[in-house]
Scaffold this active site. Structure first.
Site, PDB file in Angstrom:
ATOM      1  N   SER A 139      93.997  31.434  45.917  1.00  0.00           N
ATOM      2  CA  SER A 139      93.142  30.743  46.881  1.00  0.00           C
ATOM      3  C   SER A 139      91.926  30.208  46.159  1.00  0.00           C
ATOM      4  CB  SER A 139      92.696  31.719  47.968  1.00  0.00           C
ATOM      5  OG  SER A 139      91.639  31.184  48.750  1.00  0.00           O
ATOM      6  N   TYR A 152      89.875  39.673  51.510  1.00  0.00           N
ATOM      7  CA  TYR A 152      90.736  38.533  51.210  1.00  0.00           C
ATOM      8  C   TYR A 152      90.320  37.893  49.892  1.00  0.00           C
ATOM      9  CZ  TYR A 152      93.192  34.095  51.647  1.00  0.00           C
ATOM     10  OH  TYR A 152      94.002  33.013  51.420  1.00  0.00           O
TER      11      TYR A 152
END
Length: 254
Positions: A139, A152
């Site tokens: 990400s 996350y």
């Protein structure tokens, strides 16, 4: 990775980026197997996209991964590409343990242990193929943190470094390691993300990814233009500004 002639397994692909990428790769000519937990979604995918195979898998469950791997390899012994797509993203409050412990454990089980177990289930087989690829999915938040989602962010940073080290370890094999680094994309990963003006439209993201895979088949990282702001902040020397801009935005990003 030859997107016109690969056999690809994408667990965690019953919606969002995973499903859109599966459909795109199938349209390019690859044989595609989609994995997911919900039988109804898998049946719907098989009906709407004839030629895409499906298999039940829960990437948080080691036994489910082992069973699905056996099933996939029995049906597709020429499998040469694994895309470890499954992931979750949760807002957390680290001021008190009730605000983050459960979600942190769930996030790392899905986002880190899941891909590790998937690699463990397929890496020996992939080494028997003349050309094989493991695609990890990190990400932009692996490189610049969103304050609302600490676990996350950390899980995706772990995937980035895992990808870097795994690439070095497997350099003496036929297996390449490619890291897909999404920005915020308009999916249901987070509440409201699909409608966010900050998120990249899903079709635009997948179209750019497919173009990069086609034109840069040996790339270590797949970086759409929208994610380079996050990915290269430290190298450019404007990391603090990147973090401030990211966290000033009224959005969540993958």
């Amino acid at each position: 990775m030859d997107i016109t002639n690969s056999t690809v397994f994408i667990p965690g692909a019953t919606s969002g980026i995973g499903l859109a990428l599966a459909v795109a790769l199938h349209e390019q000519g690859s044989t595609v197997v989609v994995g997911g937990r919900r039988a109804d979604l898998l049946e719907q995918i098989a009906t709407e996209h004839p030629g895409i195979d499906t298999v039940r898998i829960d990437t948080t469950d080691p036994e489910s991964i082992a069973s699905a791997a056996k099933e996939v390899l029995e049906r597709h012994p020429d499998l040469d590409t694994l895309v470890a797509m499954a992931g979750i993203m949760r807002v957390e409050d680290w001021h008190h343990p009730e605000g983050f412990l459960a979600t942190a454990e769930e996030t790392f089980t899905t986002n880190v242990l899941g891909p590790i177990r998937l690699v463990g289930a397929f890496v020996e087989h992939l080494q028997t193929r003349p050309h094989a690829t493991i695609v990890t999915v990190s990400s932009g938040l692996a490189f610049a943190p969103l304050k609302a989602t600490p676990s996350y962010d950390a899980s995706k940073a772990a995937i980035h470094m895992l990808s870097e080290a795994l690439r070095l370890q497997l350099a003496d094999t036929s297996v390449r390691v490619t890291e897909l680094v999404p920005p915020s994309v308009a999916t249901d990963l987070m509440p409201g993300q699909r409608e966010s003006s900050f998120a990249m439209p899903l079709d635009e993201f997948v179209s750019e990814v497919v173009d990069l895979l086609r034109t840069q088949p040996d790339a270590y990282e797949i970086l759409v233009e929208r994610v380079k702001f996050l990915r290269h902040g430290e190298a450019r020397g404007d990391y603090d500004q990147v973090v401030a801009t990211l966290n000033a935005a009224d959005s969540h990003g993958s």
